[in-house]
Design an enzyme around this catalytic site. Structure first.
Site, mmCIF file in Angstrom:
data_model
loop_
_atom_site.group_PDB
_atom_site.id
_atom_site.type_symbol
_atom_site.label_atom_id
_atom_site.label_comp_id
_atom_site.label_asym_id
_atom_site.label_seq_id
_atom_site.Cartn_x
_atom_site.Cartn_y
_atom_site.Cartn_z
ATOM 1 C CB SER A 121 1.508 -31.899 39.536
ATOM 2 O OG SER A 121 1.317 -31.117 38.397
ATOM 3 C CG HIS A 142 0.941 -33.546 44.024
ATOM 4 N ND1 HIS A 142 1.522 -34.613 43.398
ATOM 5 C CD2 HIS A 142 0.174 -32.943 43.070
ATOM 6 C CE1 HIS A 142 1.141 -34.654 42.134
ATOM 7 N NE2 HIS A 142 0.316 -33.653 41.920
ATOM 8 C CD GLU A 154 2.975 -37.413 45.401
ATOM 9 O OE1 GLU A 154 3.234 -38.482 44.842
ATOM 10 O OE2 GLU A 154 3.246 -36.303 44.896
ATOM 11 C CG ASN A 192 2.981 -36.887 38.493
ATOM 12 O OD1 ASN A 192 2.106 -37.732 38.295
ATOM 13 N ND2 ASN A 192 2.708 -35.604 38.623
HETATM 14 P P1 NAI Z 1 -7.504 -25.020 36.542
HETATM 15 O O1 NAI Z 1 -7.068 -24.297 35.328
HETATM 16 O O2 NAI Z 1 -8.689 -25.930 36.491
HETATM 17 O O3 NAI Z 1 -7.784 -23.963 37.707
HETATM 18 C C1 NAI Z 1 -6.888 -22.945 38.053
HETATM 19 C C2 NAI Z 1 -7.711 -21.800 38.645
HETATM 20 O O4 NAI Z 1 -6.782 -20.873 39.209
HETATM 21 C C3 NAI Z 1 -8.531 -21.046 37.616
HETATM 22 O O5 NAI Z 1 -9.864 -20.922 38.081
HETATM 23 C C4 NAI Z 1 -7.844 -19.681 37.527
HETATM 24 O O6 NAI Z 1 -8.756 -18.627 37.308
HETATM 25 C C5 NAI Z 1 -7.215 -19.549 38.894
HETATM 26 N N1 NAI Z 1 -6.051 -18.700 38.949
HETATM 27 C C6 NAI Z 1 -5.056 -18.582 38.062
HETATM 28 N N2 NAI Z 1 -4.145 -17.689 38.506
HETATM 29 C C7 NAI Z 1 -4.574 -17.250 39.712
HETATM 30 C C8 NAI Z 1 -4.050 -16.349 40.681
HETATM 31 N N3 NAI Z 1 -2.914 -15.711 40.480
HETATM 32 N N4 NAI Z 1 -4.755 -16.158 41.814
HETATM 33 C C9 NAI Z 1 -5.925 -16.804 42.025
HETATM 34 N N5 NAI Z 1 -6.472 -17.654 41.133
HETATM 35 C C10 NAI Z 1 -5.794 -17.881 39.999
HETATM 36 O O7 NAI Z 1 -6.196 -25.810 37.073
HETATM 37 P P2 NAI Z 1 -6.133 -27.144 37.957
HETATM 38 O O8 NAI Z 1 -6.139 -28.326 37.077
HETATM 39 O O9 NAI Z 1 -7.107 -27.045 39.063
HETATM 40 O O10 NAI Z 1 -4.641 -27.039 38.539
HETATM 41 C C11 NAI Z 1 -4.303 -26.139 39.549
HETATM 42 C C12 NAI Z 1 -2.960 -26.532 40.149
HETATM 43 O O11 NAI Z 1 -3.018 -27.881 40.609
HETATM 44 C C13 NAI Z 1 -1.767 -26.477 39.207
HETATM 45 O O12 NAI Z 1 -0.637 -26.080 39.949
HETATM 46 C C14 NAI Z 1 -1.619 -27.915 38.763
HETATM 47 O O13 NAI Z 1 -0.308 -28.225 38.371
HETATM 48 C C15 NAI Z 1 -1.974 -28.647 40.045
HETATM 49 N N6 NAI Z 1 -2.445 -30.007 39.848
HETATM 50 C C16 NAI Z 1 -3.337 -30.316 38.860
HETATM 51 C C17 NAI Z 1 -3.783 -31.621 38.697
HETATM 52 C C18 NAI Z 1 -4.758 -31.971 37.621
HETATM 53 O O14 NAI Z 1 -4.896 -33.168 37.302
HETATM 54 N N7 NAI Z 1 -5.488 -31.029 37.032
HETATM 55 C C19 NAI Z 1 -3.300 -32.701 39.577
HETATM 56 C C20 NAI Z 1 -2.440 -32.259 40.632
HETATM 57 C C21 NAI Z 1 -2.009 -30.961 40.726
#
Ligand code: NAI
Length: 506
Positions: A121, A142, A154, A192
């Protein structure tokens, strides 16, 4: 219907990854979910299965469909298991170095035709793709949280992305039941970036002591129709998420004044007063509900003074009709009598400046925000100036509350509150169109679906009249001498020739 991608990998089984996996499986793809934490995959699968089962219990899905969905959601124990995937969606931790090296590894594993996308994001899609051999096959995709409910995505083209890849991702988004919008790789993409006008301007208004948080929330909800006020939204998102986003976009745009963050949120973040999740943010929460101080009561006024309305008031005829409907005694002389409550309705200018320029007695001068049609709002907003007498303030408050409509009285600032926030939202959107971040149509779609605004920023600008928005901005710029209010040339040109803000060509 042929599905755009039959085999889809989702990497990162957190909040976002599980939602993306769910909608891809629903669309008919075989989905492979991978995470470095093995239990995360199982937990994500269970959570998605539970969603489907509860939809079945409610009668919204039949058992066969649930079984078919479940059969398409698989766990992957190593990256090697993803070798035959045609699309990989990455939703891992938001770190450029980690994302970059994951994609390099994937590119070596997968067929040359595989499409790789990131759900980042805040990072640059082009920067994530920089180390790849085939950046043409790489894009941003996104989604918003929670993915199955936030039905917009997006599709972001990096510098080297092949347009055909974006077209295929667009088709797949539709197959997943989402509305795709196209964005160029720029800080904050569409949603955003467009969202900057709301919270940052509200914070600036608070920092000037114009009104308190709760009053600003009430005004923006009742006058514009926002579902949540900016401070309710900050509390819900939590400042540990939203303050860094404000700083990141501001800095990525090399300290563009329009995006300037506030010391208020920096301090609250440092103090741990981050929002609803800790029970304390702009509001205090008891059992998950905000404690909101009651509004100041409508003052009791026995005898109303006659009212004189400035000839330069905006929507003057509507204002006069409203006063008539409220039973006011309206003066028609060229200047107010010594008893008259004097009303001004400026766009952008502060009440003080108007009183001085129009040679009115500031002690009897009160402003009313007439940017919106009174009939279209649920609240009227009045502003005093530093010299306004309390009897005049109370008379105006009580008069405008006579028909039962809510009234807020705020301090003088220029642009009241709604004008400032709305003009900023429209101006930032216009500037995004100027920068070709996206089309005007996609901007409005993305903002209504992604931020839940009652109407897109550009449609809002059209509704209020681009020239009125421009007048607010020009005058705010004069009042504040602050470049954050300088109108986007895109808005200025359209205002000058009376063109709709949703007109694409130029
Ligand atoms: P989260 O922390 O809930 O989940 C991330 C997951 O990725 C975790 O289960 C972790 O174990 C795993 N992980 C971390 N490094 C890894 C790797 N090298 N290989 C495989 N798995 C790995 O995070 P969330 O909120 O789901 O966000 C994920 C992505 O989405 C980020 O890039 C964030 O910026 C983006 N994003 C998040 C939003 C939100 O509102 N939470 C909205 C839009 C985008």
């Amino acid at each position: 219907m042929t599905i755009a991608f039959n085999q889809v990998a989702v990497i990162g089984a957190g909040a976002m990854g599980r939602g993306i996996a769910q909608i891809a499986a629903q669309a008919g793809s075989q989905v492979w979910l991978y995470d470095t934490q093995a239990d995360a995959i199982q937990k994500a699968k269970e959570a998605v299965f539970q969603v489907w089962e509860s939809l079945a219990t409610k009668g919204r899905l039949d058992a066969d469909t649930v079984n078919a969905y479940k059969s398409r959601l698989n766990g992957a124990s190593t990256l090697n298991d993803l070798k035959s995937c045609e699309l990989v969606v990455e939703a891992i931790v938001e770190r450029l170095d980690i994302k970059k090296s994951l994609f390099v590894e994937l590119e070596n594993l997968l067929p040359e035709t595989a499409v790789l996308v990131t759900n980042t994001s805040s990072l640059s899609v082009t920067a994530i793709a920089a180390a790849l051999k085939r950046p043409a096959n790489f894009a941003g995709y996104h989604f918003f949280n929670p993915v199955p409910l936030m039905k917009v995505v997006e599709v972001i083209a990096g510098l080297k992305t092949n347009p055909a890849v974006c077209e295929r991702l667009t088709e797949f988004a539709t197959q997943m039941g989402h509305t795709p919008v196209q964005a160029n790789d720029t800080p904050g993409f569409i949603v955003n970036h467009a969202g900057r006008g709301y919270g940052t301007e509200a914070l600036r208004i608070v920092s000037e002591g114009v009104a308190d948080f709760a009053t600003i929330d009430r005004i923006l909800k009742d006058q514009v129709g926002f579902k949540l006020g900016p401070f309710e939204l900050f509390d819900l998102t939590a400042l540990d998420v939203s303050h860094p986003v404000m700083e990141s976009i501001y800095n990525q745009y090399y300290q563009e004044p329009r995006y300037r963050p506030s010391v208020i949120t920096a301090q609250r973040l440092a103090g741990g007063v981050v929002g609803k999740k800790v029970g304390e943010g702009f509001y205090t929460y008891v059992e998950g509900k905000p404690v909101i101080a009651p509004e100041p009561p409508v003052p009791e006024v026995k005898e109303f003074p006659p009212v004189w309305v400035s000839p330069r008031a905006s929507r003057r005829l509507e204002l006069l009709q409203l006063l008539k409907d409220l039973g006011a005694t309206i003066e028609t002389g060229a200047s107010p009598s010594p008893q008259a409550l004097t009303l001004v309705a400026p766009l952008g200018f502060d009440v003080t400046t108007v009183a001085v320029v129009e040679r009115l007695d500031p002690a009897r001068t009160v402003g009313i925000d007439m940017l919106f049609d009174d009939a279209a709002t649920k609240r009227r907003v009045l502003a005093t100036n530093p010299a306004t007498r309390s009897d005049m303030r109370d008379a105006a408050h009580a008069l405008f509350a006579k028909d039962g409509k809510a009234v807020s009285v705020v301090r003088d600032s220029g642009g009241f509150i709604t004008q400032r926030v709305v003009a900023n939202i429209v101006n930032i959107a216009a500037d995004m169109c100027q920068q070709r971040v996206c089309t005007p149509q996609d901007l409005d779609i993305a903002v209504t679906l992604g931020l839940g605004y009652p109407v897109g920023p550009l449609a809002l600008g059209n509704k209020l009249g681009p020239t009125n928005v421009l007048e607010v901005l020009f005058n705010l710029q004069t009042v504040y001498g602050d470049p954050r209010y300088r109108p986007s040339p895109w808005l200025r040109r359209r205002g000058a020739i009376g063109l709709s803000l949703l007109q694409t060509e130029d």
